[in-house]
Design a protein around this motif. Structure first.
Motif, PDB file in Angstrom:
ATOM      1  N   ASP A   1      63.649 -45.914  28.764  1.00 29.63           N
ATOM      2  CA  ASP A   1      64.535 -46.631  29.687  1.00 29.63           C
ATOM      3  C   ASP A   1      64.080 -48.063  29.962  1.00 29.63           C
ATOM      4  O   ASP A   1      64.906 -48.905  30.323  1.00 29.63           O
ATOM      5  N   VAL A   2      62.781 -48.351  29.824  1.00 24.33           N
ATOM      6  CA  VAL A   2      62.285 -49.677  30.215  1.00 24.33           C
ATOM      7  C   VAL A   2      61.838 -50.529  29.035  1.00 24.33           C
ATOM      8  O   VAL A   2      61.524 -51.711  29.209  1.00 24.33           O
ATOM      9  N   ALA A   3      61.802 -49.975  27.828  1.00 25.55           N
ATOM     10  CA  ALA A   3      61.336 -50.735  26.669  1.00 25.55           C
ATOM     11  C   ALA A   3      62.441 -51.644  26.141  1.00 25.55           C
ATOM     12  O   ALA A   3      63.607 -51.249  26.041  1.00 25.55           O
ATOM     13  N   ALA A   4      62.079 -52.874  25.801  1.00 26.32           N
ATOM     14  CA  ALA A   4      63.031 -53.828  25.226  1.00 26.32           C
ATOM     15  C   ALA A   4      63.373 -53.438  23.793  1.00 26.32           C
ATOM     16  O   ALA A   4      62.598 -52.742  23.122  1.00 26.32           O
ATOM     17  N   PRO A   5      64.525 -53.868  23.283  1.00 27.75           N
ATOM     18  CA  PRO A   5      64.858 -53.613  21.877  1.00 27.75           C
ATOM     19  C   PRO A   5      63.763 -54.139  20.948  1.00 27.75           C
ATOM     20  O   PRO A   5      63.330 -55.284  21.067  1.00 27.75           O
ATOM     21  N   GLY A   6      63.280 -53.275  20.062  1.00 28.43           N
ATOM     22  CA  GLY A   6      62.225 -53.671  19.137  1.00 28.43           C
ATOM     23  C   GLY A   6      60.870 -53.827  19.773  1.00 28.43           C
ATOM     24  O   GLY A   6      59.944 -54.351  19.144  1.00 28.43           O
TER      25      GLY A   6
END
Length: 505
Positions: free
Chosen positions: A140-145
């Motif tokens: 839920d909190v990780a940015a794309p890539g």
């Protein structure tokens, strides 16, 4: 550093998420409820927080973890430049996932079955459920890539779950404890599920080359995956394949900071005071451990007791200080260990101590960093006699504290630290009590010149290979900007690569 939660920023996660997310069993801060009901947060002690917190602060990363209290919910909050994302655990989940499966099943199994592991299906069910919750929080909190770095044996299923939820991420997993030989690991009823969980990562890191080799051997024996040297070939979401790297990344400490702390006038004065409080003995031997059956505490106390009883050591000139920090006090094996250690200390002191001189000074509580540095400065010999240890950072702290190049490190050959510190330490087999006694006496009587030569080697190794280098190296490999994991594994442990084609060994 203490932060009042009520005044901490409560803004939500940015739309794009965080480029670096750490997932660990515990958050990097501990919470305390004040008498007025206010919750404050303080930076948690420990090597992992010290290693990663500066990176998180620089990158404005997020840290997913349990806050440490059961049945207490917290909204995400900011502390010391880190976005903290709490995962709530019920009391039953703490009992089954943490105290049960993590510490009464995996911990003894991964430490060579020093204590018998317990296998309960209810514990495994909860372990799966909690790992899923941690993985979803990270997704839920990780940015794309972005990069997600999962920590340790409590969360071995998270990489695969996270890969399923967010195939765009780069995922690293680091195992802080040993990984057992396949003959032991095969006992685990859920061995295949654990291996597949770990293979969700792009990089699986271990403390020792031998641990990485054990992991690869387990993959070959217990799964249908193909290995190529230190890579495992696994299918990806697009119907193709990807490669998972396994490598050794030995963790360290913030050596320069501990060195600087030990040099302060206050710590130096406290070190002299400690020696005086102990009766100004000629030799102080020191053990500092969590009270854990893997640390060899009983073996070292038994060896010292025999040295005193047979007259080799005089308690008026040599003393042993044993600090045993409380650990997992709700687990039966640890309660039994405490009784055994305290009984052994009491027997030795009752039989050999005299007025004004105690053979073994035993403290069952934790100390702040300043007191630990002072103890390291005061001690002439550091005894690290673990029966099995992923690394053992106490050994490195002792070395970092010895700026005068005095002191002797007695180090179990079954620690990860032995791979790096063998040229300066005196290695021992803690199961060999007579050999351990001889090594302790050699340390106590070592000539000054040899002592300085050995300690100089140790300090060079520890100060040059600090925790910042460890974290940078690992993350560079996960991001694909380094080939560290591709080098030296086969060369350093060739016997482990006799069969790497995927055929049964």
């Amino acid at each position: 550093m203490t932060e009042d939660l009520s005044s901490a920023p409560t803004t939500s996660t940015t739309d794009d998420g965080y480029d670096l997310v750490v997932v660990a069993n515990r958050l990097p801060v501990d919470h305390t409820v004040q008498p007025d009901g206010t919750t404050t947060w303080r930076r948690a002690p420990g090597g992992l927080v010290t290693a990663i917190a500066p990176l998180m602060e620089a990158d404005e990363g997020a840290w997913v973890g349990w806050a440490g209290a059961a049945d207490v919910e917290h909204e995400p909050f900011d502390a010391s430049g880190i976005r903290c994302v709490p995962v709530t655990l019920s009391a039953g989940e703490v009992e089954r996932y943490y105290e049960g499966f993590s510490n009464d099943t995996l911990w003894p199994l991964y430490h060579d079955v020093i204590a018998p592991p317990k296998y309960h299906r209810a514990w495994w069910d909860t372990y799966q459920e909690v790992n899923e919750r941690f993985a979803r929080a990270a997704a839920d909190v990780a940015a794309p890539g972005g990069v997600v770095w999962v920590q340790d044996y409590q969360l071995q299923l998270v990489p695969a779950i996270l890969r399923r939820l967010r195939p765009d991420l780069r995922i690293g997993f680091f195992n802080h404890i040993p990984f057992p030989p396949v003959e032991l690991f095969a006992q685990l009823p859920w061995r295949s599920q654990v291996l597949e969980g770990l293979l969700g990562a792009d990089v699986v890191g271990f403390q020792r080359t031998a641990d990485a080799a054990n992991f690869l051997r387990a993959v070959r024996r217990l799964t249908a995956r193909t290995t190529r040297r230190h890579h495992v070939v696994v299918p990806d979401a697009d119907g193709g394949t990807r490669e998972v790297r396994a490598g050794a990344f030995p963790i360290s400490i913030d050596a320069s900071s501990f060195d600087a702390l030990a040099r302060t006038p206050e710590v130096q004065a406290r070190a002299r005071e400690i020696r005086h409080e102990l009766g100004d003995p000629e030799v102080i031997m020191l053990g500092v451990d969590r009270l854990d059956y893997t640390k060899g505490i009983r073996h070292r106390i038994k060896a010292f007791g025999e040295l005193v009883e047979d007259g080799t050591v005089d308690v008026s000139s040599v003393t042993l200080v044993q600090v045993a920090s409380p650990s997992r006090e709700n687990v039966g094996a640890y309660m039994q260990l405490r009784e055994e250690v305290e009984g052994l200390v009491g027997r030795i002191n009752g039989e050999v101590a005299d007025f004004g001189h105690t053979a073994v000074h035993y403290m069952h509580h934790s100390y702040p960093a300043e007191e630990m540095a002072a103890l390291c400065c005061a001690a002439d010999v550091m005894l690290v006699t673990s029966l099995r240890d992923g690394m053992n950072l106490v050994a490195k702290e002792y070395v970092a504290a010895r700026s005068d190049e005095s002191g002797v490190l007695v180090l179990s050959e079954f620690t990860g630290a032995a791979d790096e510190l063998a040229r300066g330490a005196l290695l021992c087999n803690p199961h060999d009590i007579d050999g351990l006694k001889a090594t302790m006496m050699r340390a106590a009587s070592m000539p000054r010149r040899e002592m300085r030569t050995r300690m100089r080697r140790l300090r060079k190794q520890v100060l040059e290979n600090d925790v910042a280098l460890w974290s940078r190296t690992f993350l560079d490999v996960v991001r694909g900007t380094s080939t560290h994991a591709d080098t030296s594994l086969e060369e350093r442990h060739p016997d482990s690569y006799a069969n790497v084609s995927g055929a049964p060994a």
